[in-house]
Design an enzyme around this catalytic site. Structure first.
Site, mmCIF file in Angstrom:
data_model
loop_
_atom_site.group_PDB
_atom_site.id
_atom_site.type_symbol
_atom_site.label_atom_id
_atom_site.label_comp_id
_atom_site.label_asym_id
_atom_site.label_seq_id
_atom_site.Cartn_x
_atom_site.Cartn_y
_atom_site.Cartn_z
ATOM 1 N N ARG A 108 -19.624 -8.948 99.385
ATOM 2 C CA ARG A 108 -18.616 -8.661 100.424
ATOM 3 C C ARG A 108 -19.158 -9.158 101.761
ATOM 4 O O ARG A 108 -20.283 -8.831 102.133
ATOM 5 C CB ARG A 108 -18.324 -7.173 100.528
ATOM 6 N N HIS A 135 -9.096 -10.678 99.137
ATOM 7 C CA HIS A 135 -9.619 -9.417 98.572
ATOM 8 C C HIS A 135 -9.021 -9.273 97.166
ATOM 9 O O HIS A 135 -8.215 -8.395 96.894
ATOM 10 C CB HIS A 135 -9.219 -8.242 99.472
ATOM 11 N N GLN A 138 -8.832 -6.007 94.956
ATOM 12 C CA GLN A 138 -7.866 -5.009 95.440
ATOM 13 C C GLN A 138 -6.473 -5.297 94.867
ATOM 14 O O GLN A 138 -5.751 -4.385 94.463
ATOM 15 C CB GLN A 138 -7.826 -5.034 96.973
ATOM 16 N N ASP A 231 -1.941 -2.239 105.969
ATOM 17 C CA ASP A 231 -3.404 -2.254 106.067
ATOM 18 C C ASP A 231 -3.731 -2.008 107.534
ATOM 19 O O ASP A 231 -2.841 -2.117 108.404
ATOM 20 C CB ASP A 231 -3.908 -3.631 105.591
ATOM 21 N N CYS A 272 -4.483 -0.383 100.883
ATOM 22 C CA CYS A 272 -5.784 -0.593 100.227
ATOM 23 C C CYS A 272 -6.786 0.497 100.600
ATOM 24 O O CYS A 272 -7.732 0.745 99.862
ATOM 25 C CB CYS A 272 -6.325 -1.969 100.593
ATOM 26 N N ARG A 316 -9.114 0.800 91.466
ATOM 27 C CA ARG A 316 -10.155 -0.184 91.837
ATOM 28 C C ARG A 316 -11.241 -0.172 90.766
ATOM 29 O O ARG A 316 -11.759 -1.208 90.367
ATOM 30 C CB ARG A 316 -10.800 0.168 93.191
HETATM 31 N N1 NVA Z 1 -8.251 -5.802 106.109
HETATM 32 C C1 NVA Z 1 -9.249 -4.783 105.885
HETATM 33 C C2 NVA Z 1 -9.322 -4.451 104.434
HETATM 34 C C3 NVA Z 1 -10.274 -3.331 104.088
HETATM 35 C C4 NVA Z 1 -10.310 -3.026 102.635
HETATM 36 C C5 NVA Z 1 -10.582 -5.256 106.407
HETATM 37 O O1 NVA Z 1 -10.965 -6.401 106.142
HETATM 38 O O2 NVA Z 1 -11.251 -4.498 107.119
HETATM 39 N N1 CP Z 2 -10.054 -1.000 99.787
HETATM 40 C C1 CP Z 2 -11.361 -1.242 99.958
HETATM 41 O O1 CP Z 2 -11.848 -2.347 99.736
HETATM 42 O O2 CP Z 2 -12.081 -0.187 100.394
HETATM 43 P P1 CP Z 2 -13.596 -0.200 100.861
HETATM 44 O O3 CP Z 2 -13.658 -0.961 102.165
HETATM 45 O O4 CP Z 2 -13.955 1.253 101.036
HETATM 46 O O5 CP Z 2 -14.430 -0.869 99.813
#
Ligand code: NVA
Ligand code: CP
Length: 329
Positions: A108, A135, A138, A231, A272, A316
């Protein structure tokens, strides 16, 4: 034709055929049922996986850990402070080392190129746990959740994504909907610059599957939605842009009125997570004190009968287990 994903990386849904995505969804449904029956078979016994996180996480990290441990595998977790990657050692060298130790690598972080390079140099499957533009794990969980709750197949459904239509979740949805023949609408401020290359790629794919990819900024697009998705307005790393984002995105906040505009009593509300739906977080409180309401969804909508957000969170784990098992077991 039989589907075999052994040895494949999972970097974006665009790399997979609709049949392969169907296979992963079916496997996730099976694995969920098996876990409920206590019927787990140690499919990952003797396997080692590593999780690399350059951004924070609750769900993705825990999903990978529980999924792997459930099936008898071993997990190593590395955060940015505890590895040499990118500081004292190049990405290429790190990938080559990790590929000698581990059967699979989760990453990530920021650029999509990092997951691509890890996959190129490590020689083992790499799983994208979120980048700035995608992502995919997800979306698999979200599609599984839709299948559990909807009375119709994915390719008869309409998903409306509200708010920051140029973020990783919006783009991941474009790819997912294009692949699975879903009608997708990105509903947000016209001032936002949506990546046209991504939209065009998704539209070309949607032409093959019967899907549709639309960008809209007026609420008439909500009518007939099966899923209303949102989101956070500021993704990880974008917090400095909050004042501007609140100004642009407040009209797209998910409220009960917005949900009612779908004119569908069975419409699902999805997110998400993590979500700003009240002022119980440090960040929402601090910004409120500065005069900004950063909630992308009102508490009433978040807690309404339409909301399936915690089913998504659970899924998930089942979908990530399917990805790990399919690619390295
Ligand atoms: N768009 C958000 C998704 C988190 C799961 C981020 O990148 O912070
Ligand atoms: N939805 C998601 O990816 O959550 P986290 O950021 O907690 O992993």
């Amino acid at each position: 034709m039989a589907v075999n994903l052994k040895g494949r990386s999972f970097l974006t849904l665009m790399d997979f055929t609709p049949g392969e995505i169907r296979y992963l969804l079916d496997l996730a449904h099976d694995l969920k049922a098996k876990k409920r029956l206590g019927d787990q078979t140690e499919m990952l016994k003797g396997k080692n996986i590593v999780l690399l996180f350059d951004k924070t996480s609750t769900r993705t990290r825990c999903a990978f850990e529980v999924a792997c441990l459930d099936e008898g595998g071993h997990v190593t977790f590395l955060d940015p402070g505890s590895s040499q990657m990118g500081k004292k050692e190049s990405l290429e060298d790190t990938a080559k080392v990790l590929g000698r130790f581990f059967d699979g690598i989760e990453y990530r972080g920021y650029e999509q190129k990092v997951v691509e390079d890890l996959a190129r140099h490590s020689g083992v499957p790499v799983w994208n746990g979120l980048t700035d533009v995608d992502h995919p794990t997800q979306i698999l969980a979200d599609m599984m959740t839709m299948e559990e709750h909807m009375k119709k197949p994915l390719n008869h459904s309409k998903v409306v994504f509200c708010g920051d239509i140029r973020n990783n979740m919006s783009y991941a949805w474009m790819y997912g909907c294009a692949k699975m023949g879903i009608h997708f609408v990105a509903y947000g401020p016209s001032e936002l610059e949506v990546d046209q290359e991504i939209v065009e790629k998704a539209r070309a794919e949607a032409e093959q599957t019967g899907g549709k990819i639309e960008i809209a900024s007026t609420p008439d697009c909500l009518k007939g939605a099966d899923v209303i998705y949102t989101d956070v307005w500021a993704s990880m790393g974008e917090e400095a842009q909050i004042p501007e984002k609140v100004r642009l995105m407040t009209p797209y906040k998910v409220t009960m009125d917005l949900i009612r505009a779908a004119e569908n009593p069975d419409v699902l509300f999805m997110h998400c997570l993590p979500a700003f739906h009240d002022f119980e977080t440090k960040m929402a409180k601090e910004w409120k004190e500065k005069g900004y309401d950063i909630r992308e969804v009102e508490d009433e909508a978040f807690r309404s009968k339409h909301s399936v957000v915690f089913d998504e969170a659970e899924n998930r784990m089942h979908t990530i287990k399917a990805i790990i098992v399919a690619t390295i077991a």
